[in-house]
Scaffold this motif. Structure first.
Motif, PDB file in Angstrom:
ATOM      1  N   VAL A   1       0.846  -1.195   0.000  1.00  0.00           N
ATOM      2  CA  VAL A   1       0.000   0.000   0.000  1.00  0.00           C
ATOM      3  C   VAL A   1       0.882   1.246   0.000  1.00  0.00           C
ATOM      4  CG1 VAL A   1      -1.763   1.275   1.286  1.00  0.00           C
ATOM      5  CG2 VAL A   1      -1.903  -1.212   1.127  1.00  0.00           C
ATOM      6  N   ILE A   2       1.964   1.221   0.776  1.00  0.00           N
ATOM      7  CA  ILE A   2       2.893   2.344   0.806  1.00  0.00           C
ATOM      8  C   ILE A   2       3.553   2.519  -0.564  1.00  0.00           C
ATOM      9  CG2 ILE A   2       5.033   3.212   1.832  1.00  0.00           C
ATOM     10  CD1 ILE A   2       2.537   3.451   3.586  1.00  0.00           C
ATOM     11  N   GLU A   3       3.860   1.403  -1.234  1.00  0.00           N
ATOM     12  CA  GLU A   3       4.442   1.475  -2.574  1.00  0.00           C
ATOM     13  C   GLU A   3       3.474   2.152  -3.548  1.00  0.00           C
ATOM     14  OE1 GLU A   3       6.154  -1.485  -6.073  1.00  0.00           O
ATOM     15  OE2 GLU A   3       5.727  -2.311  -4.097  1.00  0.00           O
ATOM     16  N   ALA A   4       2.195   1.812  -3.440  1.00  0.00           N
ATOM     17  CA  ALA A   4       1.180   2.437  -4.295  1.00  0.00           C
ATOM     18  C   ALA A   4       1.088   3.936  -4.004  1.00  0.00           C
ATOM     19  CB  ALA A   4      -0.171   1.766  -4.103  1.00  0.00           C
ATOM     20  N   MET A   5       1.154   4.303  -2.730  1.00  0.00           N
ATOM     21  CA  MET A   5       1.111   5.719  -2.365  1.00  0.00           C
ATOM     22  C   MET A   5       2.341   6.446  -2.902  1.00  0.00           C
ATOM     23  SD  MET A   5      -0.417   5.694   1.480  1.00  0.00           S
ATOM     24  CE  MET A   5      -0.498   7.462   1.569  1.00  0.00           C
ATOM     25  N   ALA A   6       3.507   5.806  -2.844  1.00  0.00           N
ATOM     26  CA  ALA A   6       4.731   6.419  -3.357  1.00  0.00           C
ATOM     27  C   ALA A   6       4.649   6.613  -4.872  1.00  0.00           C
ATOM     28  CB  ALA A   6       5.932   5.559  -2.989  1.00  0.00           C
ATOM     29  N   LEU A   7       4.053   5.653  -5.579  1.00  0.00           N
ATOM     30  CA  LEU A   7       3.885   5.804  -7.028  1.00  0.00           C
ATOM     31  C   LEU A   7       3.052   7.034  -7.351  1.00  0.00           C
ATOM     32  CD1 LEU A   7       3.136   2.115  -8.065  1.00  0.00           C
ATOM     33  CD2 LEU A   7       5.176   3.433  -8.627  1.00  0.00           C
TER      34      LEU A   7
END
Length: 148
Positions: free
Chosen positions: A122-128
């Motif tokens: 989820v954090i990776e998606a937010m970073a994208l």
């Protein structure tokens, strides 16, 4: 006497100037059924079991939000893609969100993660989304059942 009979006949045959509304009602009922059937299908993104928490709802906007979804297997999806149900690579998501936000700068961007997916995804998606130039990113949750 023959003239008086034909005179009465003309008075007795008046044309009816009323609109028959029954066909209109039939059409409206068919449209109502179509909308009732298709409304549940208009859910954005893929089916994700979101975490349950009490939070404020997003104010209704003129345009629907951009939703980046992360399913239980950690695969990313984007609702503004050509096929919203097809998995996308992180680079594709970042490029699509950046391009869409240039055309529609005020549209909100949300991340919708499955409750069972690792937090890092989820954090990776937010970073994208952040790397795509989005300042504010929202998280999609569901309200807990009443009484809990």
């Amino acid at each position: 006497m023959g003239a008086s009979v034909s005179g009465r006949g003309r008075r007795g045959r008046r044309s009816v100037a009323e609109i028959n509304v029954v066909p209109y009602i039939d059409v409206m009922l068919v449209l109502l059924i179509i909308f009732m059937v298709t409304a549940p299908m208009l859910q954005q993104g893929i089916e994700v079991e979101t975490p349950k928490t009490a939070s404020e709802t997003l104010s209704s906007e003129k345009e629907p939000p951009v939703v980046v979804s992360v399913d239980k297997d950690g695969i990313f999806y984007l609702n503004i893609a050509d096929n919203p149900n097809a998995a996308m690579q992180p680079e594709q998501i970042q490029a699509r969100v950046a391009a869409y936000r240039q055309l529609n700068p005020g549209v909100p961007v949300l991340v919708k993660g499955d409750a069972s997916v690792p937090y890092a995804k989820v954090i990776e998606a937010m970073a994208l989304v952040k790397n795509a130039g989005v300042d504010k990113v929202g998280l999609v949750t569901e309200s807990p059942p009443k009484g809990k």
